[in-house]
Write a protein that holds these residues in place. Structure first.
Motif, PDB file in Angstrom:
ATOM      1  N   UNK A   1      51.073  14.143  43.156  1.00  0.00           N
ATOM      2  CA  UNK A   1      51.383  15.341  43.934  1.00  0.00           C
ATOM      3  C   UNK A   1      52.470  16.167  43.263  1.00  0.00           C
ATOM      4  N   UNK A   2      53.459  15.463  42.705  1.00  0.00           N
ATOM      5  CA  UNK A   2      54.508  16.163  41.973  1.00  0.00           C
ATOM      6  C   UNK A   2      53.924  16.872  40.756  1.00  0.00           C
ATOM      7  N   UNK A   3      53.018  16.190  40.060  1.00  0.00           N
ATOM      8  CA  UNK A   3      52.372  16.801  38.900  1.00  0.00           C
ATOM      9  C   UNK A   3      51.575  18.041  39.304  1.00  0.00           C
ATOM     10  N   UNK A   4      50.820  17.941  40.395  1.00  0.00           N
ATOM     11  CA  UNK A   4      50.029  19.083  40.872  1.00  0.00           C
ATOM     12  C   UNK A   4      50.939  20.270  41.158  1.00  0.00           C
ATOM     13  N   UNK A   5      52.087  19.990  41.782  1.00  0.00           N
ATOM     14  CA  UNK A   5      53.032  21.076  42.086  1.00  0.00           C
ATOM     15  C   UNK A   5      53.523  21.740  40.801  1.00  0.00           C
ATOM     16  N   UNK A   6      53.868  20.924  39.791  1.00  0.00           N
ATOM     17  CA  UNK A   6      54.388  21.482  38.543  1.00  0.00           C
ATOM     18  C   UNK A   6      53.296  22.253  37.798  1.00  0.00           C
ATOM     19  N   UNK A   7      52.081  21.703  37.736  1.00  0.00           N
ATOM     20  CA  UNK A   7      50.978  22.386  37.053  1.00  0.00           C
ATOM     21  C   UNK A   7      50.653  23.702  37.752  1.00  0.00           C
ATOM     22  N   UNK A   8      50.618  23.664  39.089  1.00  0.00           N
ATOM     23  CA  UNK A   8      50.331  24.884  39.850  1.00  0.00           C
ATOM     24  C   UNK A   8      51.403  25.933  39.615  1.00  0.00           C
ATOM     25  N   UNK A   9      52.650  25.485  39.590  1.00  0.00           N
ATOM     26  CA  UNK A   9      53.750  26.426  39.334  1.00  0.00           C
ATOM     27  C   UNK A   9      53.589  27.077  37.968  1.00  0.00           C
ATOM     28  N   UNK A  10      53.337  26.265  36.946  1.00  0.00           N
ATOM     29  CA  UNK A  10      53.183  26.806  35.593  1.00  0.00           C
ATOM     30  C   UNK A  10      52.008  27.786  35.520  1.00  0.00           C
ATOM     31  N   UNK A  11      50.846  27.374  36.035  1.00  0.00           N
ATOM     32  CA  UNK A  11      49.663  28.223  35.939  1.00  0.00           C
ATOM     33  C   UNK A  11      49.831  29.513  36.731  1.00  0.00           C
ATOM     34  N   UNK A  12      50.492  29.410  37.897  1.00  0.00           N
ATOM     35  CA  UNK A  12      50.720  30.607  38.697  1.00  0.00           C
ATOM     36  C   UNK A  12      51.616  31.596  37.963  1.00  0.00           C
ATOM     37  N   UNK A  13      52.733  31.083  37.434  1.00  0.00           N
ATOM     38  CA  UNK A  13      53.651  31.970  36.719  1.00  0.00           C
ATOM     39  C   UNK A  13      53.004  32.528  35.463  1.00  0.00           C
ATOM     40  N   UNK A  14      52.190  31.708  34.782  1.00  0.00           N
ATOM     41  CA  UNK A  14      51.507  32.179  33.583  1.00  0.00           C
ATOM     42  C   UNK A  14      50.531  33.303  33.927  1.00  0.00           C
TER      43      UNK A  14
END
Length: 889
Positions: A406-419
């Motif tokens: 879940x922590x990984x999903x949050x970090x990946x989502x954050x990166x992809x969203x900002x990108x």
């Protein structure tokens, strides 16, 4: 002879016979008499009650087929409560037989030389041949009641009283079982090992002996050995049918857990051949698919059987298990896409069987994890830990893995969203607006489709409801049988569509009638929730999610916004690398995340740690060239960092350890000063250490011992100040916890300290008193109070006495776990205070059965409620309330 004299002589003869049959006398007549009475008048009835209890347990217990079935029914608490009455009667009968018919008196010795048989007879401890059986019956009944200690003591008595009789073997077997249930597996094994060398062990006890070995093996997790013993036991005769079916099913489970799927399949087939209950037969068929191996034979027969079961209306509530079994077949045959589809159907079909929903979700989670597809895996792991029981094997590890994903999903989502947002920011304005307009158009289309589908579904449900009602006229009373609504499935199914047509979808929660509910926090300006809009100060809707501005607000079009976006991306990439490396052990993904971080943010402050991590990862993946380049870059560009020194200075760790020992020796010196009462030196040396070794792991210890010395020199106020400083900086350390406990003790011993702090905090927090502002009524309940009951009573009181004012109730939780019922809304302090007086006068209706010490009543202004909601401590506001409002508490 007159009839009366004949009757009198008969009575005299009977009395003389009975007197000669006293347990105090040991004659052939007394032995036969008491054995006869014990057997047919007492023991028989007790044994029948015992058998009745066992039959009840065998037929009425519901087993959890996702786990190994019980070998002995007394292992289940449900069985113990189910048979308790029957077992009590068995114990009572056995006790009666022993108490009133036990013969321990010695017989008269024959004249002349005694034979060995005569001597053995004379040496016996008991002469009623049914007393030993009564003891066994009593101990067995205790076992089925769950009274394992009493059972063990009873069987020990059998061994002492009948040391040479065959019954001792049965007593030893049951004593071994009692020891096992009492957690004494070693004693159980010693008894069974002793019996293994007994050639005189009667054949009639061999079944119980092998079953007890099985129980010991299962207790120790030796499932293969347990399967051997159980298989041997099942070859014996005289087994009750229900027990044989259950034990065969258990044997199949043991073969499955040990990986012997071929024998497991055969055992499950054997279960079905015994004509078991429908539920057991169903689970056996499903389990056959779970243990099927493509090397055994074709799966067509199993597929046909399971597909037929899918169509059978009796299996409606078991569809999830059938889909899961079909998924196992497809997976075993190598058709993974088909297996995934079937597992997903299993998850969707699970309604009441939470455990199966959890197992199906867990299976999908593992499949996606192995691919790896961490995003999908995270979703299914999250479902699995939600539905599986906490005693599921490896549950803690599942929770840990789920949290990491879940922590990984949050970090990946954050990166992809900002990108993505940065990509939009780089587009020309015309292209950017076109993308946003496309998103809005798609959103409107989906909302329209969802609205149409919902309306169609509601109309279909209403039609079905009308059809059902028209067809059930005249038979409703007979079909409901006077059941309560929520136990009547027909009434529920017809009432739900009507409810949805009237109210729409509603969650089961307080104030469900109100479409736009608010939490306690939403009482305050600017805190509305549950909207598809961004909220402006004052609670006004600022941006709608179907406007351009809603999406453009998130795009970093300014330098400051781009800086914030970059910071989020950098942090997300760093944490992604940490999770891949340290928690998921996926070194290649970790290398990818760290490499991307260095490429996107070459000047990052995290560079030394990232380069060191890449050095370790490249070594782990057998890539020495890239590991060397990472090391060279780290040492060349960041030579003074801890990471560079680790790689460039072979003595660095020793030097570091020597430096750390300086701190340890410093603390030992400080502690010695404290022990000798030199508190001034403690303070001086502690300050010196805090300056020399900032951030050291011993810093909390220096702060704690310094606070104690401050208290010794300057009093409890200085002690409290030092402890507060420690708690603020290191609350979760051992010293921080000790400091918290010490402060609690100070509050208890010196309440004036806490009182002074609360008064000061009240003055700092609550500076505004405006009676003309909108006000709220607060009913503060300590955690011992039943907040749901009080809320219900308060709601009823408002409906009865203040219905015209449309008062609403919300909740607020404070720091000390107190619950606050917030009644809104009053125009000013005067009307709120009137309401408070009314509630006080109606205390027997609202706070009935509550001690005054368990609740408080206050009124509060809008601004001060905002402060209380943030501060979450009631005492400062209560002091302010007492000082400002002309209302006694």
């Amino acid at each position: 002879m007159p009839k009366r004299k004949i009757i009198f002589r008969g009575v005299v003869v009977l009395l003389s016979v009975l007197s000669s049959c006293s347990v105090e006398k040991n004659t052939s007549l007394s032995r036969n008499y008491h054995s006869l009475i014990s057997h047919y008048n007492i023991y028989f009835n007790g044994r029948e009650s015992y058998k009745k209890g066992l039959d009840r347990a065998r037929t009425e217990l519901n087993f959890d087929y996702s786990r190994n079935l019980p070998l002995f029914l007394y292992e289940l608490e449900e069985s113990q409560s189910l048979v308790s009455g029957d077992m009590k009667r068995a114990i009572d009968k056995a006790t009666k037989a022993i108490t009133f018919h036990s013969i321990t008196a010695k017989p008269k010795v024959k004249e002349g030389r005694q034979s060995a048989a005569d001597q053995a007879f004379f040496d016996r401890n008991e002469y009623n041949k049914w007393v030993d059986d009564s003891f066994i019956l009593m101990g067995s009944a205790y076992m089925h009641q769950g009274e394992f200690y009493l059972a063990g003591e009873t069987f020990k008595h059998v061994l002492v009283t009948f040391p040479h009789d065959d019954i001792r073997f049965l007593g030893m077997i049951w004593l071994a079982r009692a020891n096992l249930m009492n957690g004494e597996a070693g004693d159980c094994e010693r008894i069974l090992t002793t019996l293994s060398g007994e050639e005189a062990l009667p054949g009639e006890f061999r079944l119980d002996y092998e079953l007890t070995w099985t129980a010991l093996s299962l207790k120790r997790g030796a499932y293969a050995k347990g399967a051997e013993y159980l298989s041997s036991a099942l070859e014996r005769r005289g087994i009750d049918k229900e027990d044989r079916i259950r034990w065969t099913y258990l044997l199949a489970q043991l073969y499955e857990v040990t990986g012997d799927k071929s024998r497991a399949l055969e055992a499950f087939r054997q279960v079905n051949s015994y004509n078991p209950s429908y539920e057991m037969a169903f689970n056996a068929r499903v389990s056959m698919a779970e243990v099927f191996e493509s090397t055994d034979q074709g799966s067509d027969d199993l597929k046909k059987l399971l597909t037929k079961m899918l169509r059978d209306s009796k299996n409606k509530e078991y569809l999830d298990q059938i889909y899961f079994a079909l998924g196992n077949l497809a997976r075993e045959e190598g058709d993974l896409p088909e297996a995934i589809d079937l597992y997903q159907k299993s998850v969707s079909a699970s309604v009441q069987n939470r455990n199966q929903k959890g197992i199906s979700s867990l299976t999908l989670a593992k499949i996606y994890y192995d691919r790896p597809d961490y995003m999908l895996s995270a979703a299914y792991y999250d479902s699995a830990v939600s539905f599986l029981r906490e005693d599921h094997p490896g549950y803690r590890n599942l929770m840990t893995l789920s949290a990491s994903l879940n922590d990984l999903v949050y970090q990946v989502t954050t990166f992809e969203t900002e990108d993505s947002l940065q990509h939009l920011a780089a587009l020309p304005e015309e292209e950017r607006l076109a993308v946003v307009d496309a998103i809005i158009a798609e959103l409107r289309e989906k909302e329209e489709e969802a609205r149409a589908a919902e309306q169609e579904a509601l109309q279909d449900m209403a039609y079905n409801q009308n059809t059902y009602l028209n067809n059930s006229q005249g038979s409703a009373t007979a079909s409901t049988g006077g059941q309560w609504y929520f136990y009547n499935l027909n009434a529920k199914s017809s009432g739900q569509p009507e409810f949805r047509m009237k109210w729409g979808e509603r969650r089961l929660e307080d104030n469900w009638r109100r479409k736009n509910r608010q939490s306690a926090a939403s009482l305050l300006p600017g805190t509305e929730s549950g909207s598809d809009s961004l909220a402006a100060p004052g609670g006004r809707s600022l941006l709608d999610n179907k406007t351009r501005e809603f999406y453009l607000a998130a795009i970093p079009l300014s330098d400051s916004a781009m800086k914030v976006s970059n910071a989020r991306m950098e942090e997300a990439l760093f944490h992604m690398g940490e999770i891949y490396k340290g928690k998921l052990l996926d070194y290649r993904e970790a290398i990818g995340a760290y490499t991307k971080l260095m490429e996107r943010f070459p000047g990052t402050e995290r560079a030394p740690g990232v380069l060191y991590a890449l050095y370790e990862l490249y070594n782990s993946t057998q890539d020495p060239d890239r590991a060397g380049r990472s090391k060279d870059k780290l040492v060349r560009e960041y030579p003074d960092t801890h990471y560079a020194k680790l790689l460039s200075n072979p003595n660095y760790l020793k030097e570091l350890e020597a430096e750390e020992m300086k701190v340890v020796r410093h603390y030992e010196s400080v502690y010695e000063d404290y022990r000798r009462g030199r508190h001034g030196e403690v303070i001086r040396k502690s300050d010196q250490a805090l300056a020399l070794y900032p951030g050291d792991r011993l810093e909390p210890k220096f702060l704690y011992i310094r606070a104690l010395s401050e208290g010794s020199l300057r009093g409890k106020e200085a002690l409290k100040a030092g402890l507060d400083s420690l708690i603020a900086r290191y609350p979760d350390t051992e010293e921080g916890i000790q400091a918290t406990e010490t402060v609690a003790y100070l509050y208890m011993e010196f309440p004036e300290i806490q009182q002074a702090e609360q008064e000061q905090r009240a003055e700092e927090l609550y500076t505004s008193f405006d009676p003309s502002q909108e006000h709220y009524f607060l009913l503060v309940l300590l955690k011992q109070a039943n907040v749901n009951q009080v809320s219900f009573d308060l709601l009823n009181y408002n409906l009865d006495h203040f219905n015209q004012y449309n008062l609403e109730i919300d909740r607020l939780t404070l720091e000390d776990a107190s619950q606050v019922l917030v009644v809104k809304l009053f125009n000013n302090a005067r009307t709120a205070t009137r309401y408070l007086d009314a509630i006080r006068g109606a205390g027997d209706q609202v706070v009935k059965n509550l001690e005054p010490s368990l609740y408080r009543m206050m009124v509060i202004s809008r601004d001060n409620l905002e402060i209380l909601s943030r501060d979450k401590h009631q005492e400062p506001y209560f002091l302010f309330y007492q000082n400002q409002y002309d209302t006694p508490d």
